[in-house]
Motif scaffolding. Sequence first.
Motif, mmCIF file in Angstrom:
data_model
loop_
_atom_site.group_PDB
_atom_site.id
_atom_site.type_symbol
_atom_site.label_atom_id
_atom_site.label_comp_id
_atom_site.label_asym_id
_atom_site.label_seq_id
_atom_site.Cartn_x
_atom_site.Cartn_y
_atom_site.Cartn_z
ATOM 1 N N LYS A 88 0.823 -1.218 0.000
ATOM 2 C CA LYS A 88 0.000 0.000 0.000
ATOM 3 C C LYS A 88 0.856 1.266 0.000
ATOM 4 O O LYS A 88 0.580 2.218 -0.735
ATOM 5 N N ILE A 89 1.906 1.253 0.838
ATOM 6 C CA ILE A 89 2.780 2.426 0.915
ATOM 7 C C ILE A 89 3.466 2.665 -0.431
ATOM 8 O O ILE A 89 3.521 3.790 -0.943
ATOM 9 N N PHE A 90 3.970 1.582 -1.025
ATOM 10 C CA PHE A 90 4.698 1.736 -2.279
ATOM 11 C C PHE A 90 3.768 2.001 -3.462
ATOM 12 O O PHE A 90 4.196 2.544 -4.477
ATOM 13 N N ALA A 91 2.508 1.650 -3.328
ATOM 14 C CA ALA A 91 1.535 2.001 -4.364
ATOM 15 C C ALA A 91 1.343 3.518 -4.420
ATOM 16 O O ALA A 91 1.216 4.110 -5.502
ATOM 17 N N ILE A 92 1.350 4.157 -3.234
ATOM 18 C CA ILE A 92 1.241 5.617 -3.167
ATOM 19 C C ILE A 92 2.492 6.271 -3.766
ATOM 20 O O ILE A 92 2.405 7.227 -4.542
ATOM 21 N N LEU A 93 3.664 5.734 -3.402
ATOM 22 C CA LEU A 93 4.918 6.259 -3.952
ATOM 23 C C LEU A 93 4.970 6.092 -5.469
ATOM 24 O O LEU A 93 5.478 6.952 -6.186
ATOM 25 N N ASP A 94 4.427 4.984 -5.942
ATOM 26 C CA ASP A 94 4.395 4.705 -7.378
ATOM 27 C C ASP A 94 3.587 5.776 -8.106
ATOM 28 O O ASP A 94 4.030 6.324 -9.122
ATOM 29 N N LYS A 95 2.407 6.102 -7.590
ATOM 30 C CA LYS A 95 1.548 7.122 -8.210
ATOM 31 C C LYS A 95 2.208 8.498 -8.152
ATOM 32 O O LYS A 95 2.149 9.278 -9.117
ATOM 33 N N ALA A 96 2.844 8.798 -7.006
ATOM 34 C CA ALA A 96 3.496 10.103 -6.843
ATOM 35 C C ALA A 96 4.647 10.267 -7.840
ATOM 36 O O ALA A 96 4.826 11.338 -8.433
ATOM 37 N N SER A 97 5.433 9.206 -8.054
ATOM 38 C CA SER A 97 6.566 9.281 -8.987
ATOM 39 C C SER A 97 6.091 9.458 -10.421
ATOM 40 O O SER A 97 6.736 10.152 -11.218
ATOM 41 N N VAL A 98 4.943 8.855 -10.773
ATOM 42 C CA VAL A 98 4.376 9.016 -12.116
ATOM 43 C C VAL A 98 3.979 10.479 -12.344
ATOM 44 O O VAL A 98 4.256 11.055 -13.406
ATOM 45 N N VAL A 99 3.342 11.086 -11.344
ATOM 46 C CA VAL A 99 2.952 12.501 -11.440
ATOM 47 C C VAL A 99 4.187 13.380 -11.606
ATOM 48 O O VAL A 99 4.218 14.294 -12.450
#
Length: 242
Positions: free
Chosen positions: A182-193
């Motif tokens: 879950k934590i890395f899913a948020i980081l994944d979305k943030a890095s895409v942005v």
Amino acid sequence: MKEKSCLNCGYKISGEFCSHCGQKADTARITPHSLIKSDILGSIWHIEERFFRTLKHVLFGPGRMAMDYISGKRIKYYNLFSLLLILFGFNVLTMHFYLDLNPAEIPKDSAKILQFFSKYSKIILFVIIPMLGVNAFFIFRRIKLNIAEHFIIGTVSLLGILILFLFNDMVSLIGLWQPAAKIFAILDKASVVLLVLFPAVTYWNAFKNSYSKPGLLWRVSVLYVLMGIESLTIITILYRIF
């Protein structure tokens, strides 16, 4: 004081380097101590120092770094095009690792898209530089930079995108570990942005003192519209060929 001569070309030396061939003035006989300290550890540290310093400037001051590079301040930076190839190679490796470790989680349609981008990733990524360069040449013409100099800004922008892509790939790999998913899913979305916005950050950082905020905002917006249309056209043509 005895005047020194360059051991490489024989010219007289008056400073730290030979003015004729560029060799250092202190090239003495190689000893075990000098071999380890200067030739091995010194060269590794010099390369790594410039490499990581360049990565830091790309991420935290891309536009300023690009303008410094264009103005001739280049000795402290790693070669931009060598760095581009290195980062691209790391991105390809991490993507392959992710696909190998997580094949079951990738839907068939997504796998086809990933295969397409894997095959044409070099074309898609490296065409970003001329697209950014040509578009910015006309949009930011008040700056009086030539097309090659705009290509340098585009290269720095692509370097930032590749760094963020690499971070995204590493986050995806670590995210395969379920307790942290879950934590890395948020980081994944943030890095895409962040990677989508990185060209805007680069041009804003480069030209913020040359345009008003509204003037810079509409120019960056036009750049994104043009880039979006051109990218979609290129991807569509390649996808039909594929």
